[in-house]
Design an enzyme around this catalytic site. Structure first.
Site, PDB file in Angstrom:
ATOM      1  N   ARG A  30      18.610   2.625  -1.405  1.00 10.14           N
ATOM      2  CA  ARG A  30      17.673   3.182  -0.410  1.00 10.14           C
ATOM      3  C   ARG A  30      16.819   4.268  -1.047  1.00 10.14           C
ATOM      4  O   ARG A  30      15.671   4.496  -0.681  1.00 10.14           O
ATOM      5  CB  ARG A  30      18.422   3.721   0.823  1.00 10.14           C
ATOM      6  CG  ARG A  30      17.499   4.477   1.793  1.00 10.14           C
ATOM      7  CD  ARG A  30      18.058   4.600   3.205  1.00 10.14           C
ATOM      8  NE  ARG A  30      19.436   5.043   3.243  1.00 10.14           N
ATOM      9  CZ  ARG A  30      19.831   6.294   3.025  1.00 10.14           C
ATOM     10  NH1 ARG A  30      18.961   7.250   2.755  1.00 10.14           N
ATOM     11  NH2 ARG A  30      21.111   6.611   3.070  1.00 10.14           N
ATOM     12  N   TYR A  75      -5.246  -1.684  13.383  1.00 10.42           N
ATOM     13  CA  TYR A  75      -4.203  -2.686  13.615  1.00 10.42           C
ATOM     14  C   TYR A  75      -3.448  -2.275  14.897  1.00 10.42           C
ATOM     15  O   TYR A  75      -3.009  -1.118  15.008  1.00 10.42           O
ATOM     16  CB  TYR A  75      -3.274  -2.680  12.401  1.00 10.42           C
ATOM     17  CG  TYR A  75      -2.140  -3.657  12.475  1.00 10.42           C
ATOM     18  CD1 TYR A  75      -2.373  -5.024  12.389  1.00 10.42           C
ATOM     19  CD2 TYR A  75      -0.835  -3.214  12.627  1.00 10.42           C
ATOM     20  CE1 TYR A  75      -1.325  -5.918  12.459  1.00 10.42           C
ATOM     21  CE2 TYR A  75       0.217  -4.109  12.690  1.00 10.42           C
ATOM     22  CZ  TYR A  75      -0.030  -5.466  12.609  1.00 10.42           C
ATOM     23  OH  TYR A  75       1.003  -6.343  12.673  1.00 10.42           O
ATOM     24  N   LYS A  92       0.121  -8.998   3.484  1.00 11.41           N
ATOM     25  CA  LYS A  92      -1.192  -9.643   3.525  1.00 11.41           C
ATOM     26  C   LYS A  92      -1.672  -9.962   2.099  1.00 11.41           C
ATOM     27  O   LYS A  92      -1.000 -10.664   1.388  1.00 11.41           O
ATOM     28  CB  LYS A  92      -2.157  -8.752   4.294  1.00 11.41           C
ATOM     29  CG  LYS A  92      -1.558  -8.165   5.596  1.00 11.41           C
ATOM     30  CD  LYS A  92      -1.225  -9.207   6.656  1.00 11.41           C
ATOM     31  CE  LYS A  92      -0.356  -8.661   7.776  1.00 11.41           C
ATOM     32  NZ  LYS A  92      -0.841  -7.478   8.456  1.00 11.41           N
ATOM     33  N   ASP A 121      -5.761   2.889   5.545  1.00  8.62           N
ATOM     34  CA  ASP A 121      -5.114   1.580   5.532  1.00  8.62           C
ATOM     35  C   ASP A 121      -6.050   0.638   4.772  1.00  8.62           C
ATOM     36  O   ASP A 121      -7.120   0.276   5.265  1.00  8.62           O
ATOM     37  CB  ASP A 121      -4.876   1.095   6.971  1.00  8.62           C
ATOM     38  CG  ASP A 121      -4.106  -0.219   7.028  1.00  8.62           C
ATOM     39  OD1 ASP A 121      -4.179  -0.992   6.054  1.00  8.62           O
ATOM     40  OD2 ASP A 121      -3.440  -0.481   8.052  1.00  8.62           O
TER      41      ASP A 121
HETATM   42  C1  LIG Z   1      -0.331  -6.404   9.249  1.00 10.87           C
HETATM   43  C2  LIG Z   1      -0.942  -5.080   9.199  1.00 10.87           C
HETATM   44  C3  LIG Z   1      -0.183  -3.915   9.318  1.00 10.87           C
HETATM   45  C4  LIG Z   1       1.309  -3.938   9.570  1.00 10.87           C
HETATM   46  O1  LIG Z   1       2.011  -4.551   8.548  1.00 10.87           O
HETATM   47  P1  LIG Z   1       3.389  -5.375   8.701  1.00 10.87           P
HETATM   48  O2  LIG Z   1       3.687  -5.762   7.313  1.00 10.87           O
HETATM   49  O3  LIG Z   1       3.128  -6.524   9.632  1.00 10.87           O
HETATM   50  O4  LIG Z   1       4.398  -4.449   9.288  1.00 10.87           O
HETATM   51  C5  LIG Z   1      -0.842  -2.704   9.206  1.00 10.87           C
HETATM   52  N1  LIG Z   1      -2.173  -2.638   9.009  1.00 10.87           N
HETATM   53  C6  LIG Z   1      -2.937  -3.743   8.917  1.00 10.87           C
HETATM   54  C7  LIG Z   1      -4.408  -3.609   8.710  1.00 10.87           C
HETATM   55  C8  LIG Z   1      -2.357  -4.995   9.003  1.00 10.87           C
HETATM   56  O5  LIG Z   1      -3.132  -6.087   8.927  1.00 10.87           O
END
Ligand SMILES: *Cc1c(COP(=O)(O)O)cnc(C)c1O
Length: 404
Positions: free
Chosen positions: A58, A111, A208, A183
């Protein structure tokens, strides 16, 4: 291998690597929860930070660290922190940087769950938030309060594809000692480098583009300065949102082809966008690479490519959009994005259904908006699929709405 002065593609393959004692060509999976100490003193020295090494997975783990070092190198940060999901990265950033009485400003069209968790959980802990259209810098200036501690930007935003000027927004925030989190999921460091533009922390859903193969969920935070990195890392270790070694192995494997995948997908996205823009049944389209895109100049300034995410509305509104989504055959009707396969989804009823109708409207997420993530299949097939699905929208459906 020291990749400090090497190019982006060399870093994708080699940054973060360590020399394996057997000469393994790829990073092995250290699938272990704990690490034995040589003796009691060694254990004490590791805990005291007097010696480098591993204690417990962890806290850190060799496989996970390769990924963290690779991401830090790609984003030009001091250090990377890998987490179990993108949302674990979001909640770890909020928890590390905000306390009771603090205020956060965020892009309205973020998001969905990044906003949902703030408004349904963190607000209850006494943290305030303002969701504004950060594409207009005046809205950021106006939202700043004496207790504002964080500016949370998503650009391009999900799913409106609206851009925020990272450099100028960071300048405004830093005048008020506000930490800037970006982000960068939609662009990845291949297309956009927020830390170089002035941000303090970059956030990723690794699920992604970075992993890119729709086979794991993961997240990361990359921090520019050492002191802030230590603070955020400590929060991750305490909150327990850590990544698993096997997950890290998958992302290390996936990220190696990031630039190849994005080059292919964004070249196709340009063709798909041009096809849609010229199609008589499309009401509007947003893609940063189109000259008609309102923030085309900003896209050229802060991104080195336009990515592969497209939003559009079909004439005939929501119902026509649903008809289209039900008739695509190649594109998967699925949430998520940035994988090798083409995906289509409807934010108002899917990813952003958790927001109130008013919040969606304020964020520019109309009921008719369809989000399209272009994959790396042959672009002729992707376009033919869209064309066939659009054929299924009957003209009277369009006219009916036009008459209303
Ligand atoms: C999918 C996504 C998230 C969250 O990510 P997870 O891996 O699904 O928890 C955050 N920001 C954006 C822009 C995303 O597309």
């Amino acid at each position: 291998m020291n990749t400090k002065d090497k190019g982006f593609n060399t870093k994708l393959i080699h940054a973060g690597d360590f020399e394996d004692e057997f000469g393994a060509a790829v990073t092995p999976i250290y699938q272990t929860s704990t690490f034995s100490f040589k003796n009691a003193q060694h254990g004490a020295d590791l805990f005291a930070g007097k010696e480098k090494g591993y204690i417990y997975s962890r806290i850190s783990n060799p496989t996970i660290q390769v990924l963290e070092d690779k991401l830090a190198s790609l984003e030009n940060g001091f250090g990377g922190i890998a987490l179990s999901s993108g949302m674990a990265a979001v909640t770890t950033a909020y928890t590390a940087l905000l306390k009771q009485g603090d205020h956060m400003i965020s892009t309205g069209a973020v998001y969905g769950p990044s906003r949902g968790v703030m408004e349904s959980i963190f607000n209850d802990f006494g943290i305030e938030s303002s969701y504004v259209d950060t594409s207009n810098l005046d809205n950021i200036r106006k939202a700043i309060k004496p207790n504002t501690k964080m500016l949370y930007i998503e650009t391009p935003a999900n799913p409106t594809i609206q851009l925020t000027d990272i450099k100028r927004a960071s300048e405004i925030a830093h005048e008020h000692n506000i930490i800037v989190v970006v982000d960068n999921t939609f662009s990845s460091p291949y297309l956009q480098m927020p830390l170089d533009l002035g941000a303090d922390i970059v956030l990723h859903s690794l699920t992604k583009f970075i992993n890119g193969h729709a086979d794991i969920v993961g997240g990361a935070l990359i921090v520019k300065e050492e002191a802030l990195y230590k603070k955020v890392r400590k929060t991750m270790v305490m909150m327990g949102g850590n990544m698993d070694p096997h997950q890290a192995y998958m992302v290390i494997r996936g990220v190696k082809t990031l630039s190849l995948r994005i080059d292919k997908a964004q070249a196709s996205a340009m063709k798909v966008a041009e096809f849609l823009e010229n199609h008589p049944k499309i009401a509007w389209i947003k893609y940063p690479g189109l000259k008609s895109f309102a923030q085309y100049d900003l896209a050229k300034e802060q991104m080195s490519g336009f990515g592969s995410m497209i939003s559009f509305g079909v004439k005939g509104g929501h119902d026509a959009g649903v008809t289209m989504m039900n008739n695509v055959k190649l594109a998967l009707l699925a949430v998520s994005l940035g994988g090798v396969e083409t995906l289509i989804q409807h934010p108002a009823s899917m990813t952003h259904a958790g927001l109130s109708a008013e919040a969606r409207e304020a964020a520019g997420i109309s009921d008719e908006l369809v989000r399209f993530s272009v994959g790396i299949e042959d672009v002729e097939d992707i376009i033919a699929d869209l064309n066939d699905a659009l054929e299924e929208i009957k003209v009277d459906l369009i006219e009916e709405v036009a008459l209303n």
